[in-house]
Design a protein around this motif. Sequence first.
Motif, short mmCIF file in Angstrom:
data_model
loop_
_atom_site.label_atom_id
_atom_site.label_comp_id
_atom_site.label_asym_id
_atom_site.label_seq_id
_atom_site.Cartn_x
_atom_site.Cartn_y
_atom_site.Cartn_z
N ARG A 66 61.53 26.09 12.33
CA ARG A 66 61.92 27.00 13.39
C ARG A 66 62.05 26.24 14.71
NH1 ARG A 66 63.83 31.12 10.45
NH2 ARG A 66 62.26 32.00 9.05
N TRP A 67 62.82 26.81 15.61
CA TRP A 67 62.87 26.26 16.96
C TRP A 67 61.47 26.31 17.57
CZ3 TRP A 67 67.18 23.87 18.40
CH2 TRP A 67 68.39 24.23 17.82
N GLN A 123 71.03 33.66 11.16
CA GLN A 123 69.68 34.18 11.34
C GLN A 123 69.28 35.11 10.21
OE1 GLN A 123 68.53 35.41 15.36
NE2 GLN A 123 67.69 37.31 14.51
N GLU A 183 64.64 37.67 16.37
CA GLU A 183 65.26 37.15 17.60
C GLU A 183 66.37 38.08 18.08
OE1 GLU A 183 66.22 34.79 20.79
OE2 GLU A 183 64.61 34.34 19.39
N PHE A 227 66.18 27.08 21.59
CA PHE A 227 67.37 27.59 20.91
C PHE A 227 68.49 27.87 21.90
CE2 PHE A 227 69.57 31.68 20.03
CZ PHE A 227 70.47 31.22 19.08
N ASP A 255 71.21 37.01 23.40
CA ASP A 255 71.45 35.56 23.48
C ASP A 255 72.94 35.26 23.48
OD1 ASP A 255 68.73 35.19 23.46
OD2 ASP A 255 68.62 34.69 21.33
N VAL A 280 69.41 38.27 19.07
CA VAL A 280 70.58 37.41 19.07
C VAL A 280 71.74 38.04 19.81
CG1 VAL A 280 71.57 38.25 16.91
CG2 VAL A 280 71.91 35.88 17.56
N ARG A 317 62.13 30.05 22.02
CA ARG A 317 63.44 30.67 22.25
C ARG A 317 64.23 29.85 23.27
NH1 ARG A 317 64.50 36.92 24.28
NH2 ARG A 317 66.76 36.95 23.90
N ASN A 344 66.17 30.51 13.69
CA ASN A 344 65.57 31.56 14.51
C ASN A 344 64.61 32.40 13.69
OD1 ASN A 344 66.64 31.19 17.08
ND2 ASN A 344 68.47 32.41 16.67
#
Length: 370
Positions: free
Chosen positions: A6-7, A66, A259, A13, A264, A261, A10, A255
């Motif tokens: 995982r990142w 994701q 998340e 990412f 984002d 998304v 956040r 992710n």
Amino acid sequence: EEGRERWGSRTEFVLATVGNCVGVGNVWRFPYLCYKNGGGTFLVPYLIALVVIGVPIFLLELAVGQRFARGSTHAFGQMDARLKGVGVASTCMAYVTLWYYNIIVAWTLVYMAQSCRSLNRVAWRGGGGVDAERFWEHAVLWQSDGFEQFGGAFASGQLVAASAVAWSALYLATRYGVRSTGKVAYVTATLPYALLAALVVRGTTLEGASRGLEFYLKPRPRDLLRPRPWLDAANQIIYSLGVGTGQLAAFGSYNPPDEDVVLDACCIAALNSLTSLFAGVAIFSMLGHKARRDGESVADVVDSGEGLAFVAYPDGLASLPGAGAWCFVFFAMLFSLALDSSMAMLEAWMTMLVDFGLCDAAAGGGVDDA
């Protein structure tokens, strides 16, 4: 998926995805398209393309990666087996693009090294008949005068060395998959904004800058009646956001499942477009100054692509006090932008290899074996 890397956060990412989107095309392609297709009027088809084409596809690719916790090949393949070829083709496109994109990184390194040789003078304005165009074509590219001139070395020594450094930097940045890519993005995704801001401030204070900015943004509404601005707007949105080449699905696959998304995708796409507009201010203010210095029209000095980044703009910087320092700032910005995009392309390829089981996850392919 349990065990998938995982990142680190956040923020990592978001910065890595911003770095993927915001590349050299924001600097050397968008400003020229804006000037060419109606100035400020071009923003109408551009923003429509962003909302109708760019954001939905951008969100789709991030969300698919994701949702299935896989790169482009496997994520689309899990939706329907017949779509796996789409994922493979897009990822292979990223791999092919990476080879020429990393050459851009090498070009910037050559110019950065040349800029360090003197604070106030640069090699492409040093007299002896060497101008910016001749330096680019003969000192950097070793371009011949025609097909009849064949033989000799295939590249200059400095370009070979710069290519080795570029590939080494890419390896070190992506060695541990998203664990290292996310950390490097803290620098490579933010540094260009500081350098770009410095270039904007310097450019807008030069004589003739207003002429360049007028060429850049002066509206020409009648151009909207032609199909070309609409085609160029859609093309630029797709090119700039990096959709269809596997990077976004790969990044999304690391992710957590919850998340946001949607937020984002909207924020990153908007920032990408704002960066393009901001970069245009830096580019055209300098081109306006260059046109005034040379006694030409701005239209005569405007160029796009490599001609803008490695000939026209450096030639404008070359006449400034502290030319070496300003050229270094410009090419350091291009280096960061190009390296970020190269990192994303390689990560898409490595994610595919890991998903196919062809790469050892523990070696930095992007999946942790813990």
